[in-house]
Design a protein around this motif. Structure first.
Motif, mmCIF file in Angstrom:
data_model
loop_
_atom_site.group_PDB
_atom_site.id
_atom_site.type_symbol
_atom_site.label_atom_id
_atom_site.label_comp_id
_atom_site.label_asym_id
_atom_site.label_seq_id
_atom_site.Cartn_x
_atom_site.Cartn_y
_atom_site.Cartn_z
ATOM 1 N N ARG A 1 17.040 -31.702 -16.083
ATOM 2 C CA ARG A 1 15.739 -32.153 -15.588
ATOM 3 C C ARG A 1 15.851 -32.845 -14.240
ATOM 4 N N SER A 2 16.973 -33.561 -14.032
ATOM 5 C CA SER A 2 17.080 -34.255 -12.760
ATOM 6 C C SER A 2 17.415 -33.282 -11.625
ATOM 7 N N GLU A 3 17.844 -32.059 -11.972
ATOM 8 C CA GLU A 3 18.120 -31.066 -10.929
ATOM 9 C C GLU A 3 16.927 -30.159 -10.677
ATOM 10 N N VAL A 4 15.968 -30.154 -11.607
ATOM 11 C CA VAL A 4 14.843 -29.236 -11.528
ATOM 12 C C VAL A 4 13.570 -30.052 -11.341
ATOM 13 N N GLY A 5 12.880 -29.821 -10.236
ATOM 14 C CA GLY A 5 11.628 -30.543 -10.008
ATOM 15 C C GLY A 5 10.479 -29.798 -10.645
ATOM 16 N N MET A 6 9.475 -30.558 -11.079
ATOM 17 C CA MET A 6 8.334 -29.890 -11.703
ATOM 18 C C MET A 6 7.035 -30.471 -11.168
ATOM 19 N N VAL A 7 6.104 -29.589 -10.859
ATOM 20 C CA VAL A 7 4.776 -30.005 -10.395
ATOM 21 C C VAL A 7 3.763 -29.479 -11.400
ATOM 22 N N PHE A 8 2.875 -30.372 -11.835
ATOM 23 C CA PHE A 8 1.963 -30.028 -12.926
ATOM 24 C C PHE A 8 0.567 -29.708 -12.413
ATOM 25 N N GLN A 9 -0.171 -29.041 -13.273
ATOM 26 C CA GLN A 9 -1.563 -28.737 -12.936
ATOM 27 C C GLN A 9 -2.362 -30.017 -12.687
ATOM 28 N N HIS A 10 -2.163 -31.008 -13.559
ATOM 29 C CA HIS A 10 -2.943 -32.239 -13.436
ATOM 30 C C HIS A 10 -2.152 -33.355 -12.765
ATOM 31 N N PHE A 11 -1.253 -33.023 -11.896
ATOM 32 C CA PHE A 11 -0.471 -33.936 -11.033
ATOM 33 C C PHE A 11 0.423 -34.869 -11.840
ATOM 34 N N SER B 1 8.709 -35.077 -6.719
ATOM 35 C CA SER B 1 9.763 -34.198 -7.228
ATOM 36 C C SER B 1 10.868 -34.026 -6.209
ATOM 37 N N LEU B 2 10.479 -33.875 -4.927
ATOM 38 C CA LEU B 2 11.483 -33.611 -3.891
ATOM 39 C C LEU B 2 12.422 -34.791 -3.706
ATOM 40 N N CYS B 3 11.926 -36.009 -3.979
ATOM 41 C CA CYS B 3 12.757 -37.194 -3.803
ATOM 42 C C CYS B 3 14.005 -37.157 -4.675
#
Lengths: 430, 262
Positions: free
Chosen positions: B96-106, B170-172
């Motif tokens: 999880r710390s290597e994979v960023g995730m962006v959600f529909q509801h932020f 996520s990018l951070c």
């Protein structure tokens, strides 16, 4: 064929109209009275009825207060001074307030609980207010031991070894928690217990090191006892409630069911039953000769009781959080403890503040139930020694009014603080 | 971040390496008795930009949520960056710390400021010193063009701004792979493009991206592979030109005619 609309005459205003005072009926008292008190016939009737009710209440209460007798030897003396007129015998408060506040605590060392009370304010300040220097939190951690020593007295070694045991337990916990939480948790508890058991031999011998005169638990009473029970139980039941609420949400079935059974059992039993258990039944289960302080037993019971209620309040807060918050915390790689501490609990607790305060205020007032198991808290001391004394038997209104005032001040303060805190924490509003 | 007005030509697009970033083999998932994902096989190479589309309920969100273990799969294997997903919590947290995730509801944290939202995970998961984490956060907030909002709270921002903060957050963590779960579906129309621009910029820098989205313009512009899913299966996958110009399966043709038809 079209008819042209009548042409609106051109108009230009050169002089702005100066503002004028509104008609009398639209301003001030008259408007307010008409809109709020007599806006309709039923409303008018209610207003008149309410004014009559307030009048009849005050016409009894005010003479009773203003005719009150403030210095008298006894209730008989009061009645003689009043000579049949209506009036309160407030002299009873003056004569018994020490008992009501301190119980039968020795007169000459009142400074000790008073100091403890003042320090309580210092200890709570950094917890309650963000802008108080954070360093004071160290004092907050020390406070329980200081307060115990001040109120109960005895050798300073007792609270110091208690403190050292806690510190040792924490050190062991923080060393072992890297490997696994369970190991750290139980390792910490066991090492603290072993330390206390071993140090018991030393402390048992040295009873005179920096000793304050010892006060027996049965001498601690009055409003002081209510404060001790209230503060200790609220402080302990909040963490207990958080743990229970999280445990109830746990994906591990055993932990979940332990929490569910505990919460449902404790909530399903009247507090008074638990107090009787603390007072009478618990003694049968303890090994003979153990001196397990009654206040400690009562604190455990009230804490369990309040903890179960707070757990349910917090569960409501946890349920109110959108699932997305858990997922966002997970997707960033936060582990369970971090996600809970940094993301979930701050929000869930904020939502739960009104409910938690509700439980805390209720719990504080419920501490008067200990009078039923013959502890001399504020209510106990009024019902017992004060009302059955020859001087002041029968002055119910005055002394119970004083007791109500003490409780009201504390509870109203808690309520105001919580509203202030809610406003402080309102960051998610637009 | 070079966000050009024109779409980059395919020749200019960042190189896709032959290093495998995500390898999904024969993956199956059930919700109770309902078979949501059936025999998913998917290999994602480093630097690939993949758009996943399909009708609602086709399992596309579930698929990318399985990749960082927000959903648990019951059969098959998922390998992310060489680590095989297992139920071991340490393993999951690492992925999880290597994979960023962006959600529909932020899913921004409403009780923390924008800056704190961005620094929280680096400080607690990566153990980055606070100062350094804040510098990184400001760097990425500048990239998504909202450094001036750093001290505000999420509730004070518009939807588009919140979603850009979510991308910056996520990018951070310096992820090597980014997952987007319908990042523009909850946005007002005029805010969609600002989020898409951010994503395009990210794609141009060579980030490995998996996007569940219905933005077909975005798919044409940046994707080098479009995957169409229906009823829990991958029905068709192809390069965007071919996918939109010459769909093979009837199901894909129907879907495209429905979403592009007007």
């Amino acid at each position: 064929m079209t008819t042209s609309a009548p042409r609106s005459p051109a108009f230009v205003r050169h002089e702005p109209l100066p503002p004028q005072a509104p008609p009398v009926a639209e301003t001030g008292m008259i408007k307010w009275v008409r809109e709020n008190l007599f806006s309709s016939i039923p409303n008018g009737i209610l207003t008149v009825a309410a004014i009559w009710a307030i009048y009849s209440l005050l016409s009894v209460l005010l003479p009773w207060i203003f005719n009150g007798v403030w210095s008298a030897e006894s209730v008989r003396d009061c009645n003689e001074q009043l000579a049949g007129a209506s009036g309160g015998c407030f002299a009873a408060i003056g004569a018994t307030w020490r008992q009501m506040v301190f119980g039968i605590y020795p007169n000459d060392i009142y400074w000790r609980p008073v100091t403890a009370f003042v320090l309580l304010g210092v200890a709570f300040a950094p917890v309650l207010f963000q802008n108080v220097p954070r360093k004071l939190l160290y004092f907050t951690l020390l406070y329980p031991f200081v307060a115990y020593w001040l109120v109960w007295g005895g050798s300073l070694l007792v609270p110091v070894t208690a403190l050292l045991g806690v510190v040792l337990g924490y050190v062991v916990y923080s060393r072992l928690v890297e490997q696994s939480f369970a190991m750290g948790f139980f390792g910490g508890i066991v090492s603290a217990l072993v330390f206390w058991w071993l140090s018991g031999f030393v402390v048992g011998e040295e009873t005179n090191v920096l000793a304050l005169s010892q006060v027996e638990t049965r001498n601690i009473g009055g409003f002081m006892l209510n404060m001790i029970l209230g503060v200790v139980c609220v402080s302990l039941s909040l963490p207990l409630g958080i743990v229970l609420a999280l445990g109830r949400q746990s994906s591990m079935p055993i932990i979940k069911w332990i929490c569910v059974v505990f919460i449902e059992f404790v909530r399903g039993v009247p507090l008074i039953t638990l107090l009787f258990v603390a007072n009478v039944v618990l003694a049968y289960f303890l090994p003979p000769g153990t001196n397990f302080d009654l206040i400690l037993r009562v604190i455990i019971m009230i804490t369990m009781f309040a903890g179960a209620y707070i757990a349910e309040v917090i569960r409501g807060g946890l349920a109110a959080l959108p699932r997305g918050q858990y997922e966002a915390a997970d997707s960033l790689g936060l582990d369970y403890a971090q996600a809970m501490r940094l993301i979930i609990l701050p929000q869930a607790l904020k939502i739960s503040i009104p409910g938690i305060v509700n439980v805390a205020v209720g719990l504080f007032k419920d501490t008067t139930l200990v009078s039923v198991i013959s502890m001399f808290d504020l209510v106990g001391i009024i019902r017992g020694p004060i009302l059955s004394s020859t001087e002041w038997s029968g002055v119910y209104w005055e002394v119970f009014g004083f007791a109500a005032l003490l409780f009201f001040i504390v509870c109203y303060g808690i309520s105001q603080y919580s509203q202030w805190l809610e406003r402080q924490l309102a960051t998610d509003r637009q | 971040m070079a966000m050009t007005d024109q779409a980059p030509d395919q020749t200019e697009a960042p190189k896709v390496s032959d290093e495998v970033a995500i390898d999904i083999r024969n993956m199956n998932k059930w919700y109770g008795a309902f078979h949501v994902l059936r025999d998913i096989d998917l290999t994602v190479y480093r630097g690939e930009r993949i758009v996943i589309c399909g009708p609602s309920g086709s399992g596309k969100s579930t698929l990318i949520r399985c990749i960082n273990a927000l959903e648990e799969h019951q059969k098959g294997t998922i390998e992310v960056d060489g680590t095989t997903l297992s139920s071991d919590i340490k393993n999951i947290d690492k992925i999880r710390s290597e994979v960023g995730m962006v959600f529909q509801h932020f899913n921004l944290f409403p009780h923390l400021s924008i800056l704190e939202n961005c620094t929280l995970a680096p400080i607690w998961v990566r153990k980055t010193p606070k100062r350094e984490a804040e510098e990184t956060a400001m760097h990425f907030l500048e990239k998504v063009k909202i450094p001036e909002q750093a001290d505000k709270y999420p509730g004070q921002l518009s939807g588009g701004q919140q979603q850009r903060v979510a991308i910056a957050r996520s990018l951070c963590m310096r992820p090597r792979i980014m997952l987007f779960d319908e990042p523009t579906s909850a946005l007002d129309p005029e805010m969609i493009s600002e989020v898409l621009d951010t994503m395009i910029g990210l794609a141009e820098e060579g980030m490995t991206m998996l996007c569940v989205t219905h933005e077909m313009g975005f798919a044409r512009k940046v994707a080098n592979r479009v995957i169409f899913m229906d009823a829990g299966q991958i029905v068709e996958q192809n390069e965007p030109e071919e996918f939109f110009g010459n769909p093979q399966s009837d199901r894909t043709k129907l879907f495209l005619s429905q979403i592009l038809g007007h």
